[in-house]
Design a protein around this motif. Structure first.
Motif, PDB file in Angstrom:
ATOM      1  N   TYR A 199       0.834  -1.192   0.000  1.00  0.00           N
ATOM      2  CA  TYR A 199       0.000   0.000   0.000  1.00  0.00           C
ATOM      3  C   TYR A 199       0.871   1.244   0.000  1.00  0.00           C
ATOM      4  N   ALA A 200       0.406   2.270  -0.716  1.00  0.00           N
ATOM      5  CA  ALA A 200       1.168   3.503  -0.856  1.00  0.00           C
ATOM      6  C   ALA A 200       1.128   4.324   0.422  1.00  0.00           C
ATOM      7  N   GLU A 201       2.037   5.266   0.506  1.00  0.00           N
ATOM      8  CA  GLU A 201       1.983   6.254   1.573  1.00  0.00           C
ATOM      9  C   GLU A 201       0.757   7.141   1.367  1.00  0.00           C
ATOM     10  N   LEU A 202      -0.012   7.321   2.423  1.00  0.00           N
ATOM     11  CA  LEU A 202      -1.198   8.174   2.388  1.00  0.00           C
ATOM     12  C   LEU A 202      -0.803   9.564   2.866  1.00  0.00           C
ATOM     13  N   VAL A 203      -1.069  10.578   2.053  1.00  0.00           N
ATOM     14  CA  VAL A 203      -0.779  11.967   2.422  1.00  0.00           C
ATOM     15  C   VAL A 203      -2.047  12.778   2.264  1.00  0.00           C
ATOM     16  N   TYR A 204      -2.588  13.243   3.382  1.00  0.00           N
ATOM     17  CA  TYR A 204      -3.775  14.097   3.373  1.00  0.00           C
ATOM     18  C   TYR A 204      -3.399  15.468   3.908  1.00  0.00           C
ATOM     19  N   VAL A 205      -3.738  16.525   3.146  1.00  0.00           N
ATOM     20  CA  VAL A 205      -3.446  17.899   3.536  1.00  0.00           C
ATOM     21  C   VAL A 205      -4.759  18.661   3.618  1.00  0.00           C
ATOM     22  N   THR A 206      -5.017  19.276   4.751  1.00  0.00           N
ATOM     23  CA  THR A 206      -6.272  20.003   4.949  1.00  0.00           C
ATOM     24  C   THR A 206      -6.245  21.337   4.216  1.00  0.00           C
ATOM     25  N   ASP A 207      -7.418  21.910   4.053  1.00  0.00           N
ATOM     26  CA  ASP A 207      -7.500  23.315   3.676  1.00  0.00           C
ATOM     27  C   ASP A 207      -6.954  24.165   4.821  1.00  0.00           C
ATOM     28  N   ALA A 208      -6.626  25.398   4.528  1.00  0.00           N
ATOM     29  CA  ALA A 208      -6.224  26.327   5.584  1.00  0.00           C
ATOM     30  C   ALA A 208      -7.441  26.675   6.434  1.00  0.00           C
ATOM     31  N   ILE A 209      -7.299  26.560   7.746  1.00  0.00           N
ATOM     32  CA  ILE A 209      -8.379  26.836   8.690  1.00  0.00           C
ATOM     33  C   ILE A 209      -8.049  28.121   9.441  1.00  0.00           C
ATOM     34  N   SER A 210      -8.913  29.110   9.338  1.00  0.00           N
ATOM     35  CA  SER A 210      -8.693  30.389  10.014  1.00  0.00           C
ATOM     36  C   SER A 210      -9.246  30.321  11.430  1.00  0.00           C
ATOM     37  N   VAL A 211      -8.396  30.590  12.390  1.00  0.00           N
ATOM     38  CA  VAL A 211      -8.789  30.607  13.794  1.00  0.00           C
ATOM     39  C   VAL A 211      -9.136  32.049  14.165  1.00  0.00           C
ATOM     40  N   VAL A 212     -10.363  32.275  14.595  1.00  0.00           N
ATOM     41  CA  VAL A 212     -10.818  33.636  14.865  1.00  0.00           C
ATOM     42  C   VAL A 212     -11.170  33.866  16.322  1.00  0.00           C
ATOM     43  N   SER A 213     -11.259  32.800  17.126  1.00  0.00           N
ATOM     44  CA  SER A 213     -11.730  32.943  18.509  1.00  0.00           C
ATOM     45  C   SER A 213     -10.669  32.611  19.547  1.00  0.00           C
ATOM     46  N   ALA A 214      -9.406  32.648  19.173  1.00  0.00           N
ATOM     47  CA  ALA A 214      -8.357  32.262  20.107  1.00  0.00           C
ATOM     48  C   ALA A 214      -8.165  33.344  21.162  1.00  0.00           C
ATOM     49  N   LEU A 215      -8.474  33.024  22.409  1.00  0.00           N
ATOM     50  CA  LEU A 215      -8.177  33.918  23.516  1.00  0.00           C
ATOM     51  C   LEU A 215      -6.723  33.733  23.915  1.00  0.00           C
ATOM     52  N   ALA A 216      -6.191  34.669  24.670  1.00  0.00           N
ATOM     53  CA  ALA A 216      -4.806  34.565  25.120  1.00  0.00           C
ATOM     54  C   ALA A 216      -4.603  33.267  25.885  1.00  0.00           C
ATOM     55  N   GLY A 217      -3.611  32.489  25.463  1.00  0.00           N
ATOM     56  CA  GLY A 217      -3.318  31.238  26.141  1.00  0.00           C
ATOM     57  C   GLY A 217      -4.139  30.061  25.677  1.00  0.00           C
ATOM     58  N   SER A 218      -4.988  30.221  24.653  1.00  0.00           N
ATOM     59  CA  SER A 218      -5.796  29.112  24.153  1.00  0.00           C
ATOM     60  C   SER A 218      -4.900  28.021  23.577  1.00  0.00           C
ATOM     61  N   ILE A 219      -5.299  26.767  23.784  1.00  0.00           N
ATOM     62  CA  ILE A 219      -4.511  25.625  23.345  1.00  0.00           C
ATOM     63  C   ILE A 219      -5.192  24.967  22.146  1.00  0.00           C
ATOM     64  N   MET A 220      -4.410  24.690  21.121  1.00  0.00           N
ATOM     65  CA  MET A 220      -4.897  23.965  19.955  1.00  0.00           C
ATOM     66  C   MET A 220      -4.458  22.512  20.069  1.00  0.00           C
ATOM     67  N   THR A 221      -5.413  21.595  19.949  1.00  0.00           N
ATOM     68  CA  THR A 221      -5.108  20.171  19.959  1.00  0.00           C
ATOM     69  C   THR A 221      -5.637  19.551  18.670  1.00  0.00           C
TER      70      THR A 221
END
Length: 326
Positions: free
Chosen positions: A142-164
């Motif tokens: 099986y081939a290597e699977l490469v998935y790339v997302t669209d660019a996601i704009s984060v608009v609600s990040a408060l100071a110190g918000s964590i992205m998981t």
């Protein structure tokens, strides 16, 4: 933490990397920190989630790494998330992404699934020689699977918000990278022309790909993710990919607040975006109050009242309050 029974004179320190799953491929592993660690124990500032393999090697003053890595395989569980500000479920969105950036997979049953491919060599970041217990010749089907997302704009990040980022998958050698895909700073450095040269784009290109460390402090920018599942005998399937922006918890205590019969709006100084809980402790008092009630009709202006045994609102009581939210 770790021990080293013999410490060579040219020891510079230690380097730690991790892999999702139970792969011990050092070359394809993502770094857990910058630079070289010199002391044990080491506290993870950010951490990945789920089942991971953590690998450590010693490094000398000329940059040579240990031949073998010390290995710990453990389930770190789901990242702690308390206050979800924004969330993107890429599977529920239909796996958005530019066809130019994808490779090695097609949608089967609504999931990115690696294409059948018979190849002696794996993907570029997989080690040519496998672990001692594995055969030299591999059924690379099986081939290597490469998935790339669209660019996601984060608009609600408060100071110190964590992205998981939480990924569920089948296959081997999961690797996740990310980059800032926004336009970058609108203005250049002092002394630079506002407009670039004729052949330059008005906005700068997306930033370089970086290994995903498990979680980062989010900024108001655009993010793009690249998920790779290694080529091999096991077919790669990307089952789920969810990005979450988690606001940091906020808490404030107010002591000795007098309460009026009409109710007192709780004063606070921190910049809450949302108040989730209000804990009220009634002090000993001469007002006859035996209980309190909190009105959160106005979420950012909660009001407290005190009542006597006949459930009549009284004044003169004093309370201590703890506010929790983000």
């Amino acid at each position: 933490s770790w021990l080293m029974p013999y410490v060579p004179s040219d020891l510079a320190g230690y380097v730690f990397r991790f892999q999702y799953g139970n792969s011990v491929d050092w070359g394809a592993a993502a770094p857990l920190h910058e630079g070289v660690l010199t002391e044990s124990p080491y506290d993870l500032v950010t951490r990945p989630g789920g089942v991971v393999t953590i690998m450590g090697k010693a490094v000398d003053t000329t940059g040579n790494l240990s031949k073998n890595a010390a290995v710990v395989v453990m389930n770190l569980g789901d990242p702690p998330i308390a206050n979800v500000l924004e969330q993107w479920d890429f599977g529920a969105l239909g796996w958005p992404g530019s066809p130019v950036d994808q490779s090695g997979w097609t949608l089967e049953g609504g999931l990115p699934t690696a294409n059948a491919l018979d190849s002696f060599y794996g993907s570029d970041d997989q080690s040519f020689y496998r672990a001692d217990a594995e055969s030299f010749y591999k059924d690379e089907t099986y081939a290597e699977l490469v998935y790339v997302t669209d660019a996601i704009s984060v608009v609600s990040a408060l100071a110190g918000s964590i992205m998981t980022l939480a990924a569920e998958y089948e296959g081997i050698d999961l690797r996740i990278d990310y980059r800032l895909a926004g336009p970058g700073p609108f203005y250049g450095d002092d002394g630079q022309p506002f407009y670039g040269m004729d052949d330059e784009p008005f906005y700068g290109p997306a930033g370089p790909w970086q290994p995903w460390p498990g979680q980062i402090v989010a900024a108001r920018d655009a993010y793009q993710f690249r998920v790779r599942l290694g080529a091999g005998a096991q077919q790669g399937v990307l089952q789920s990919l969810v990005m979450t922006i988690d606001a940091p918890d906020m808490e404030e205590e107010i002591a000795d607040l007098p309460v009026s019969a009409a109710g007192t709006v709780i004063p606070y100084t921190k910049q809450f975006t949302a108040i989730k809980t209000v804990q009220v402790t009634l002090q000993a008092n001469g007002s006859g109050a035996v209980t309190t009630e909190t009105d959160k009709t106005l979420s950012l202006a909660p009001k407290v009242r005190a009542f006597n045994s006949a459930h009549t609102a009284v004044s003169g009581a004093t309370v201590d309050i703890t506010l929790k939210g983000y």
